[in-house]
Design a protein around this motif. Structure first.
Motif, PDB file in Angstrom:
ATOM      1  N   ASN A 111     -41.944  32.705  -2.415  1.00 21.48           N
ATOM      2  CA  ASN A 111     -42.728  31.595  -1.869  1.00 21.48           C
ATOM      3  C   ASN A 111     -43.289  30.672  -2.950  1.00 21.48           C
ATOM      4  O   ASN A 111     -44.171  29.867  -2.679  1.00 21.48           O
ATOM      5  CB  ASN A 111     -43.863  32.123  -0.993  1.00 21.48           C
ATOM      6  CG  ASN A 111     -43.338  32.584   0.351  1.00 21.48           C
ATOM      7  OD1 ASN A 111     -42.274  32.161   0.795  1.00 21.48           O
ATOM      8  ND2 ASN A 111     -44.067  33.463   0.998  1.00 21.48           N
ATOM      9  N   ARG A 112     -42.786  30.793  -4.171  1.00 25.51           N
ATOM     10  CA  ARG A 112     -43.214  29.927  -5.274  1.00 25.51           C
ATOM     11  C   ARG A 112     -41.991  29.358  -6.004  1.00 25.51           C
ATOM     12  O   ARG A 112     -41.736  29.641  -7.163  1.00 25.51           O
ATOM     13  CB  ARG A 112     -44.112  30.706  -6.259  1.00 25.51           C
ATOM     14  CG  ARG A 112     -45.386  31.272  -5.640  1.00 25.51           C
ATOM     15  CD  ARG A 112     -46.293  30.172  -5.113  1.00 25.51           C
ATOM     16  NE  ARG A 112     -47.538  30.687  -4.590  1.00 25.51           N
ATOM     17  CZ  ARG A 112     -47.849  30.747  -3.302  1.00 25.51           C
ATOM     18  NH1 ARG A 112     -46.995  30.352  -2.382  1.00 25.51           N
ATOM     19  NH2 ARG A 112     -49.017  31.203  -2.915  1.00 25.51           N
ATOM     20  N   PRO A 113     -41.195  28.537  -5.296  1.00 24.49           N
ATOM     21  CA  PRO A 113     -39.943  28.044  -5.872  1.00 24.49           C
ATOM     22  C   PRO A 113     -40.140  26.979  -6.949  1.00 24.49           C
ATOM     23  O   PRO A 113     -41.200  26.366  -7.060  1.00 24.49           O
ATOM     24  CB  PRO A 113     -39.230  27.442  -4.666  1.00 24.49           C
ATOM     25  CG  PRO A 113     -40.344  26.982  -3.791  1.00 24.49           C
ATOM     26  CD  PRO A 113     -41.428  28.035  -3.954  1.00 24.49           C
ATOM     27  N   ILE A 114     -39.084  26.789  -7.712  1.00 28.97           N
ATOM     28  CA  ILE A 114     -38.974  25.684  -8.662  1.00 28.97           C
ATOM     29  C   ILE A 114     -37.835  24.806  -8.153  1.00 28.97           C
ATOM     30  O   ILE A 114     -36.735  25.285  -7.902  1.00 28.97           O
ATOM     31  CB  ILE A 114     -38.637  26.178 -10.085  1.00 28.97           C
ATOM     32  CG1 ILE A 114     -39.682  27.177 -10.582  1.00 28.97           C
ATOM     33  CG2 ILE A 114     -38.511  24.984 -11.042  1.00 28.97           C
ATOM     34  CD1 ILE A 114     -39.276  27.910 -11.845  1.00 28.97           C
ATOM     35  N   PHE A 138     -44.345  25.336  -7.201  1.00 28.25           N
ATOM     36  CA  PHE A 138     -45.574  25.907  -6.672  1.00 28.25           C
ATOM     37  C   PHE A 138     -45.871  27.147  -7.501  1.00 28.25           C
ATOM     38  O   PHE A 138     -44.947  27.893  -7.849  1.00 28.25           O
ATOM     39  CB  PHE A 138     -45.418  26.319  -5.207  1.00 28.25           C
ATOM     40  CG  PHE A 138     -45.319  25.171  -4.243  1.00 28.25           C
ATOM     41  CD1 PHE A 138     -46.336  24.231  -4.154  1.00 28.25           C
ATOM     42  CD2 PHE A 138     -44.219  25.034  -3.414  1.00 28.25           C
ATOM     43  CE1 PHE A 138     -46.263  23.181  -3.259  1.00 28.25           C
ATOM     44  CE2 PHE A 138     -44.133  23.984  -2.511  1.00 28.25           C
ATOM     45  CZ  PHE A 138     -45.152  23.061  -2.431  1.00 28.25           C
ATOM     46  N   SER A 139     -47.126  27.361  -7.814  1.00 27.59           N
ATOM     47  CA  SER A 139     -47.552  28.555  -8.548  1.00 27.59           C
ATOM     48  C   SER A 139     -48.755  29.150  -7.841  1.00 27.59           C
ATOM     49  O   SER A 139     -49.500  28.438  -7.149  1.00 27.59           O
ATOM     50  CB  SER A 139     -47.945  28.206  -9.988  1.00 27.59           C
ATOM     51  OG  SER A 139     -46.849  27.641 -10.674  1.00 27.59           O
ATOM     52  N   ASP A 140     -48.952  30.448  -8.037  1.00 26.72           N
ATOM     53  CA  ASP A 140     -50.126  31.084  -7.446  1.00 26.72           C
ATOM     54  C   ASP A 140     -51.386  30.407  -7.956  1.00 26.72           C
ATOM     55  O   ASP A 140     -51.526  30.167  -9.160  1.00 26.72           O
ATOM     56  CB  ASP A 140     -50.175  32.576  -7.799  1.00 26.72           C
ATOM     57  CG  ASP A 140     -49.133  33.388  -7.053  1.00 26.72           C
ATOM     58  OD1 ASP A 140     -48.649  32.921  -6.004  1.00 26.72           O
ATOM     59  OD2 ASP A 140     -48.816  34.495  -7.524  1.00 26.72           O
ATOM     60  N   LEU A 141     -52.287  30.106  -7.044  1.00 29.06           N
ATOM     61  CA  LEU A 141     -53.574  29.540  -7.435  1.00 29.06           C
ATOM     62  C   LEU A 141     -54.385  30.607  -8.163  1.00 29.06           C
ATOM     63  O   LEU A 141     -54.979  30.346  -9.204  1.00 29.06           O
ATOM     64  CB  LEU A 141     -54.321  29.031  -6.194  1.00 29.06           C
ATOM     65  CG  LEU A 141     -55.592  28.261  -6.438  1.00 29.06           C
ATOM     66  CD1 LEU A 141     -55.339  27.018  -7.272  1.00 29.06           C
ATOM     67  CD2 LEU A 141     -56.222  27.877  -5.108  1.00 29.06           C
ATOM     68  N   ILE A 143     -49.642  22.990  -7.389  1.00 27.91           N
ATOM     69  CA  ILE A 143     -48.407  22.221  -7.472  1.00 27.91           C
ATOM     70  C   ILE A 143     -48.322  21.572  -8.847  1.00 27.91           C
ATOM     71  O   ILE A 143     -49.338  21.140  -9.394  1.00 27.91           O
ATOM     72  CB  ILE A 143     -48.332  21.163  -6.347  1.00 27.91           C
ATOM     73  CG1 ILE A 143     -46.971  20.505  -6.278  1.00 27.91           C
ATOM     74  CG2 ILE A 143     -49.448  20.144  -6.484  1.00 27.91           C
ATOM     75  CD1 ILE A 143     -46.774  19.597  -5.067  1.00 27.91           C
ATOM     76  N   SER A 144     -47.119  21.548  -9.399  1.00 23.81           N
ATOM     77  CA  SER A 144     -46.883  20.906 -10.694  1.00 23.81           C
ATOM     78  C   SER A 144     -45.584  20.121 -10.628  1.00 23.81           C
ATOM     79  O   SER A 144     -44.595  20.598 -10.060  1.00 23.81           O
ATOM     80  CB  SER A 144     -46.761  21.955 -11.805  1.00 23.81           C
ATOM     81  OG  SER A 144     -47.929  22.721 -11.915  1.00 23.81           O
ATOM     82  N   ILE A 145     -45.602  18.940 -11.229  1.00 23.35           N
ATOM     83  CA  ILE A 145     -44.404  18.107 -11.308  1.00 23.35           C
ATOM     84  C   ILE A 145     -44.305  17.559 -12.727  1.00 23.35           C
ATOM     85  O   ILE A 145     -45.277  17.019 -13.256  1.00 23.35           O
ATOM     86  CB  ILE A 145     -44.442  16.943 -10.288  1.00 23.35           C
ATOM     87  CG1 ILE A 145     -44.473  17.484  -8.860  1.00 23.35           C
ATOM     88  CG2 ILE A 145     -43.259  15.991 -10.498  1.00 23.35           C
ATOM     89  CD1 ILE A 145     -44.676  16.431  -7.794  1.00 23.35           C
ATOM     90  N   TYR A 146     -43.118  17.703 -13.320  1.00 20.60           N
ATOM     91  CA  TYR A 146     -42.859  17.198 -14.665  1.00 20.60           C
ATOM     92  C   TYR A 146     -41.575  16.374 -14.632  1.00 20.60           C
ATOM     93  O   TYR A 146     -40.559  16.826 -14.128  1.00 20.60           O
ATOM     94  CB  TYR A 146     -42.720  18.350 -15.665  1.00 20.60           C
ATOM     95  CG  TYR A 146     -44.027  19.089 -15.858  1.00 20.60           C
ATOM     96  CD1 TYR A 146     -44.944  18.660 -16.799  1.00 20.60           C
ATOM     97  CD2 TYR A 146     -44.345  20.188 -15.064  1.00 20.60           C
ATOM     98  CE1 TYR A 146     -46.163  19.316 -16.962  1.00 20.60           C
ATOM     99  CE2 TYR A 146     -45.560  20.839 -15.215  1.00 20.60           C
ATOM    100  CZ  TYR A 146     -46.459  20.400 -16.170  1.00 20.60           C
ATOM    101  OH  TYR A 146     -47.663  21.041 -16.328  1.00 20.60           O
ATOM    102  N   VAL A 147     -41.649  15.165 -15.188  1.00 18.04           N
ATOM    103  CA  VAL A 147     -40.521  14.240 -15.181  1.00 18.04           C
ATOM    104  C   VAL A 147     -40.143  13.923 -16.623  1.00 18.04           C
ATOM    105  O   VAL A 147     -41.015  13.659 -17.464  1.00 18.04           O
ATOM    106  CB  VAL A 147     -40.881  12.934 -14.426  1.00 18.04           C
ATOM    107  CG1 VAL A 147     -39.719  11.955 -14.425  1.00 18.04           C
ATOM    108  CG2 VAL A 147     -41.325  13.251 -12.997  1.00 18.04           C
TER     109      VAL A 147
END
Length: 178
Positions: free
Chosen positions: A62-65, A82-85, A97-101
């Motif tokens: 439940n924590r995909p990349i 998504f990562s565990d809070l 939630i994390s997003i890197y471009v």
């Protein structure tokens, strides 16, 4: 992993990350270290160090990349996860939630689409609350998340020594409807 059908938007394929993507994910993350816009990590990470992070995501379905791949060049341009809070089970309904471009792909709507993809995936991952921790000086990210209904849930003044300046962290949150 939850059932996730890859998405194509403007010749960019959004799909689950594979181990083959990891070297590029490390490169993209290390770019964010140099800019001091998106992470409090100050030294570049090695492939081995990031492998632990990748393996944790693979072990937790439940924590995909998700990666954004250019269909023409097959290059990974961005990723989101998504990562565990917190590591305690009771927090399983909440996720960071994390997003890197990639630096060369910024400003082309890839981060926006990645956020849309992750938001649509959240219910499949049994996520009800999404938290984003964003530096106060990262105006583009703050604007993007607020555009998608994230609200300020907290503000941590001068909590990061970024080796040259003290950074504030804005905590944004959004409730996901199931």
């Amino acid at each position: 992993m939850p059932e996730f059908e890859p998405v194509v938007h403007h010749h960019i394929l959004y799909r689950m990350a594979t181990l083959d993507d990891l070297p590029t994910l490390v490169d993209i993350y290390n770019q964010s270290i140099q800019t001091k816009q998106s992470t409090a990590i100050l030294q570049p990470l090695t492939l081995a160090e990031r492998q632990v992070w990748f393996d944790e995501h693979c072990q937790n379905s439940n924590r995909p990349i998700i990666v954004a791949v250019c269909q023409d060049s097959q290059k990974v341009l961005a990723y989101g996860s998504f990562s565990d809070l917190y590591p305690m089970f009771a927090y399983h309904i909440s996720s960071e939630i994390s997003i890197y471009v990639h630096e060369n792909a910024k400003g082309k709507g890839i981060g926006k689409t990645m956020l849309q993809v992750l938001l649509s995936l959240a219910p499949l991952c049994e996520i009800r609350q999404i938290v984003a921790k964003i530096f106060a000086h990262n105006t583009p990210s703050l604007q993007l998340f607020k555009k998608f209904g994230f609200e300020q849930w907290g503000y941590l003044p001068e909590v990061c020594d970024m080796n040259g300046f003290l950074a504030d962290v804005v905590i944004l949150g959004k409730t996901v409807t199931q």
